[in-house]
Each structure stands twice: as structure tokens, then as C-alpha cells.
Write a protein that holds these residues in place. Sequence first.
Motif, PDB file in Angstrom:
ATOM      1  N   ALA A   1       0.816  -1.213   0.000  1.00  0.00           N
ATOM      2  CA  ALA A   1       0.000   0.000   0.000  1.00  0.00           C
ATOM      3  C   ALA A   1       0.853   1.267   0.000  1.00  0.00           C
ATOM      4  CB  ALA A   1      -0.921   0.001   1.219  1.00  0.00           C
TER       5      ALA A   1
ATOM      6  N   ASP B   1      -5.469   2.137  -0.289  1.00  0.00           N
ATOM      7  CA  ASP B   1      -4.804   0.861  -0.588  1.00  0.00           C
ATOM      8  C   ASP B   1      -4.836  -0.079   0.611  1.00  0.00           C
ATOM      9  OD1 ASP B   1      -4.136   1.624  -3.162  1.00  0.00           O
ATOM     10  OD2 ASP B   1      -2.049   2.121  -2.693  1.00  0.00           O
ATOM     11  N   ILE B   2      -4.402   0.413   1.767  1.00  0.00           N
ATOM     12  CA  ILE B   2      -4.311  -0.480   2.927  1.00  0.00           C
ATOM     13  C   ILE B   2      -5.699  -0.850   3.432  1.00  0.00           C
ATOM     14  CG2 ILE B   2      -4.051   1.408   4.581  1.00  0.00           C
ATOM     15  CD1 ILE B   2      -2.615  -2.210   4.761  1.00  0.00           C
TER      16      ILE B   2
ATOM     17  N   GLU C   1      -6.745  -3.634   1.298  1.00  0.00           N
ATOM     18  CA  GLU C   1      -6.080  -4.877   1.706  1.00  0.00           C
ATOM     19  C   GLU C   1      -6.812  -5.512   2.892  1.00  0.00           C
ATOM     20  OE1 GLU C   1      -1.876  -4.935   2.287  1.00  0.00           O
ATOM     21  OE2 GLU C   1      -1.471  -3.580   0.602  1.00  0.00           O
TER      22      GLU C   1
END
Length: 327
Positions: free
Chosen positions: A157, A162-163, A166
Motif C-alpha cells: 500500500a 490501498d491499505i 487490503e
Amino acid sequence: MKKCFAGMLGILVILGGVLAGCGASSNNETGGNVSKSSMAFEYKTLTFDNYGREVTITAKPTKVLTLGPNTTELFVALGLTDFIIGNSLDNHSRGALPEYEGDYARIPELTYGSATREAVITSGADFIYGIDWEFGSEGLDEKELAGMGIPSYKNSASTMDDIYQEIRDIGQIFEIEVTAEQYVTKQQERIAAVQEKIKGKEPVKVLVYDSGGDGVFTAGKSNFETLLIEFAGGKNIFDDIADQQWTTVSYEEVLKRKPDVILIHDYDIPSLEQKISDIKNDPALSQLESVQNGNFVAISLESVLPGNRMAYTVETLAKGFYPELFD
């Protein structure tokens, strides 16, 4: 007796027919629901776009390798400790957060440093969640692992979205979507609270100091740490290096940019104390006013990697950047 028995038999036959009719009627009305209920025990094949690489999961993993302390602790935070059969890179860790210490200590260590090919393929793993630098030309080959029946999901990320994605993907893979979403929401709320506290403050100029030598090994713009610094009210003085997550810069260039704070990574070697001593005794860095005033903020390396510590790190950095707001 025979007549009574015959009569009773007739009644049972009628009742059986009625019950059968009721059962048939019920199945016709809720047949879809019954089907869905039985299918709930079947694992639906999942396909993810993992930073441009397609990852397919056909069964819920039961033997997981978490490569990197940040990925390991995220699994612990989501209640997935018992799925982990091994982890790596504890040499880049200062230990789990207090609330996770007990569970983290139960996890077997695959390798102290980077995971090796041999250790991974002989581990019996059926899934890998690993930080990106454990893969590639100098690390593990994702295609090879997939061919062996070990799908891997890369932790890479560079943004909060992004994270968070995830975390949501992990929630899907392990069928804990609600838990994952609640975790994301809590992180967002804690970060928002910090930003409210520092609202209106001039950004603090920050030098990320991972290590010294021929220059300062530091973070560039695309590094996840740069983002965390910004959320905490700081500005990475090398955020104009856009094409690299990590880079080495000259001492002369550091002096030109006059950081207000030196943010030092704390991991095994060299120690935090040694790094501070090196900075204070360096002919160039010792000239900085921030060094002379002892404006150092320490953070464990795993805390600036994408994982479970986003809010924790933003809170920690903000307290270091603006101690007067958090006394």
C-alpha cells in the motif's frame, strides 16, 4: 385388535400424507433459501487485483505465512492469529503493541530475517500475506508459489485507500467482512480525531532517518510513511523524490532543507541510541538546529509500514511533532 391396528395404521398414513404435503409446500416456498443455506458452507472462489497482479483464492486458507511484522500484527488485530503457521522479518520489529503481545508470541517464526524459498515451500502453507520487498528478483517468485498451490497476496500500500482495501480483501478471504470493516472505520475515526486536534498548524518539516553512511537513507514521496507523516501534521522534506519509496540523499542536501524534526527508525541494528549518537557526532548533521535542540522522534520501523498501525502511528507522530497539544 386387528381392526384397531388397521384403523391406527390408516390414521398414520393420512397424517404422513398431510405432513409430506406440508413439507413439499414448504420446500417450494423456501426452496431458494434452503439452497442458499446449504451453499453457505461452500467457499466461493475469489479473485483480487493485487496491485496489477491477479490473485485467485479457491478455498479458505488454514495455514498462512505472514511475511513482515506489519502483516503479522494485522492478522492478530483481525483475530486471525490461529491461521498463522510462520512469520518473517522480526529483525525489523521492536515487538507487538501491548494489546497484541500475547497472541503474537504464539506465532512460530519461519525466519528471523527475510523468508527463504526453501523455508516457504517446505512450510506447508496454503496462503501468504507478505510485504512487497519479500518478493521479486531478490525474493520469492509469486508465479512459482502459485504453481505450487500457494497463492500470495502482496502488502504494498502507498495510500490509505490501498491499505483499507487490503484489510477488506483479507476480510473476504477469511470470511470476517464485518470485523474488517469495523477495523477500517475505527482507524479512520482515530486519524480524523488527530487531524482535528492539529488543524491550522503549520506543517513540521521532517527528515526521515533510517540509517547513515555515505548519506542519509530516507523515504521518498511514494513511501507509505510520507503519507502517515502528512496525516500527523508533518511534511517529509524529501517528498519531491516521487519515483522512489526509499533513497539515499546527501548530507549537504539535508542541510539545505533544514528539517525541524528528525524522525528515526528504531529496529535491531544499529540501536536507536547509536543512531542518535551518530547523528549528533556527524560533522554535517550536527550543524542542524533540530539536532542541536534534540528534536528527535523515534518510531519502530513496523509502525511506518502499511498494516494495522496507521492510527497508532499518526497519533504517535503528532505527539512528537506538536507536544504542546498533547500534554
